[in-house]
Design a protein around this motif. Structure first.
Motif, PDB file in Angstrom:
ATOM      1  N   PRO A 166       1.923  11.586   4.629  1.00  0.00           N
ATOM      2  CA  PRO A 166       1.129  12.584   3.894  1.00  0.00           C
ATOM      3  C   PRO A 166       1.565  14.017   4.135  1.00  0.00           C
ATOM      4  N   ASP A 211       0.846  -1.189   0.000  1.00  0.00           N
ATOM      5  CA  ASP A 211       0.000   0.000   0.000  1.00  0.00           C
ATOM      6  C   ASP A 211       0.883   1.241   0.000  1.00  0.00           C
ATOM      7  N   ARG A 261       2.498   7.265  -6.887  1.00  0.00           N
ATOM      8  CA  ARG A 261       2.843   7.010  -5.477  1.00  0.00           C
ATOM      9  C   ARG A 261       3.706   5.758  -5.356  1.00  0.00           C
ATOM     10  N   GLN A 262       3.370   4.721  -6.131  1.00  0.00           N
ATOM     11  CA  GLN A 262       4.178   3.511  -6.071  1.00  0.00           C
ATOM     12  C   GLN A 262       5.587   3.774  -6.593  1.00  0.00           C
ATOM     13  N   PRO A 283       1.861  13.393  -1.341  1.00  0.00           N
ATOM     14  CA  PRO A 283       1.292  12.119  -1.816  1.00  0.00           C
ATOM     15  C   PRO A 283      -0.131  12.228  -2.351  1.00  0.00           C
ATOM     16  N   HIS A 284      -0.983  13.079  -1.732  1.00  0.00           N
ATOM     17  CA  HIS A 284      -2.372  13.167  -2.193  1.00  0.00           C
ATOM     18  C   HIS A 284      -2.490  13.833  -3.569  1.00  0.00           C
ATOM     19  N   TYR A 319       0.163   4.355  -0.438  1.00  0.00           N
ATOM     20  CA  TYR A 319      -0.360   5.538   0.260  1.00  0.00           C
ATOM     21  C   TYR A 319      -0.051   5.472   1.757  1.00  0.00           C
ATOM     22  N   GLN A 320      -0.177   4.285   2.354  1.00  0.00           N
ATOM     23  CA  GLN A 320       0.136   4.147   3.777  1.00  0.00           C
ATOM     24  C   GLN A 320       1.636   4.177   4.026  1.00  0.00           C
ATOM     25  N   LEU A 334       3.681   6.200   2.610  1.00  0.00           N
ATOM     26  CA  LEU A 334       4.174   7.569   2.447  1.00  0.00           C
ATOM     27  C   LEU A 334       3.603   8.471   3.534  1.00  0.00           C
ATOM     28  N   SER A 390      -1.071  10.223  -8.528  1.00  0.00           N
ATOM     29  CA  SER A 390      -1.906   9.065  -8.857  1.00  0.00           C
ATOM     30  C   SER A 390      -1.357   7.832  -8.143  1.00  0.00           C
ATOM     31  N   GLY A 391      -2.112   6.731  -8.206  1.00  0.00           N
ATOM     32  CA  GLY A 391      -1.661   5.509  -7.550  1.00  0.00           C
ATOM     33  C   GLY A 391      -0.341   5.009  -8.103  1.00  0.00           C
TER      34      GLY A 391
END
Length: 344
Positions: A116, A109, A172-173, A164-165, A111-112, A114, A168-169
């Motif tokens: 924010p 994941d 972020r990866q 991060p927000h 997003y988790q 990184l 895009s997905g």
């Protein structure tokens, strides 16, 4: 393709057991009532520049193996050797910092993974700062830009100031990958790095990882539940079930000539498209995975094996060599090998 001199990682009888606390008396006395045997005697070697996919369904222990290699959980048994050095009991200090420069992890994941509140620049720069790998701000800027470019975020100046927000997905990866690349590791453990991405973005991330292997001669442990994805990226595939390695071989051998009933079931459970464009029939795995805290007697693979026989209920099978680089832990393969040896 590889030789013993290029070996970067060796796991020998690796175990990771998590204690289970019982009732109040057990808690007061500080004694566990049992243990979850998440990884239970795993042998695996990784060569420099090699991509090994570790495949299995949820609960097989594949993520725990990755976390043990990255020293995020401590092994309870066996040995972990990196570049010939025993790193099993390392848990802190300068030795762990030195190890972290060589082994990094990409989490599922992004997003988790990184912060924010941090910009992309600060996220990628954090391991360089914490491991004290740069001395000047100019050197830090250069290393961060190089890592972002290598991860496919180019030009890096367009992404460095973003949060991060704002990504895009897939972006972020790529930031997570850049953070791992910044320290220039020799081995990366990628835990389901594309499972949460769209198919088109997934292909881009896989391409980035394969290019990095070619450019840096970097070894990669690719953890996934998806056998076709493992075939696309890996040199070898290791199949795990209930904490054990049940089959290992080249990507082509495991995908197109699986020998263990569990590997065959994983292959058959993959959705297929027919020649006429019709969806292929989807096979389903029967039964439930036994609890890792209450392992069955004898062969732990019996609940999923459609060809199980009485011997499976009594004893564990040995590893059988069914090809030059193809090993299976199954009585069916072992008895077939014994029969073939008797004929020759």
């Amino acid at each position: 393709m590889f030789d013993e001199a290029s070996e970067i990682l060796r796991l020998e009888n690796l175990e990771v057991h998590f204690p289970i606390q019982g009732g109040m008396l057990d808690h007061l006395l500080g004694r566990p009532s049992g243990a979850v045997r998440a990884v239970d005697g795993l042998d695996l070697t990784i060569q420099r520049g090699e991509i090994v996919a570790v495949v299995g369904e949820s609960g097989s222990g594949k993520t725990t193996v990755g976390r043990a290699i990255a020293k995020l959980v401590q092994p309870t048994g066996g040995t972990l050797r990196f570049e010939g050095r025993d790193m099993t009991s390392v848990s802190g200090g300068a030795t762990l910092s030195s190890y972290r420069r060589c082994v990094q992890m990409i989490f599922q994941d992004a997003y988790q993974a990184l912060n924010p509140r941090h910009t992309v620049f600060d996220i990628v720069a954090e391991p360089l700062r914490s491991l004290r790998l740069v001395r000047t701000s100019d050197e830090l800027d250069t290393r961060v830009s190089q890592a972002l470019t290598a991860a496919g975020l180019s030009p890096p100046d367009e992404f460095a100031a973003r949060f991060p927000h704002e990504l895009s997905g897939g972006q972020r990866q790529r930031v997570v990958i850049a953070g791992a690349l910044a320290v220039k590791p020799g081995l990366i453990v990628a835990d389901e790095p594309v499972s949460m991405l769209d198919v088109s973005i997934r292909a881009q991330i896989l391409q980035v990882l394969m290019e990095l292997r070619e450019q840096r001669n970097m070894a990669l442990i690719f953890i996934t539940h998806d056998l076709p994805v493992a075939w696309l990226i890996a040199d070898r595939i290791a199949v795990m079930y209930l904490g054990r390695l049940v089959e290992i071989g080249t990507a082509d051998e495991i995908t197109f000539n699986p020998q263990h009933p569990y590997t065959i079931a994983l292959r058959d459970a993959t959705p297929k498209i027919g020649v006429t464009g019709q969806r292929g029939e989807l096979s389903s795995l029967q039964g439930e995975v036994p609890s890792a805290a209450r392992l069955p007697k004898g062969c732990r693979f019996h609940p999923r094996c459609p060809l199980a026989f009485d011997r499976c209920r009594q004893e564990e099978p040995p590893a059988a060599q069914v090809g030059r680089q193809h090993t299976v832990v199954c009585w069916l393969a072992s008895e077939a090998n014994s029969a073939a040896a008797g004929l020759t």
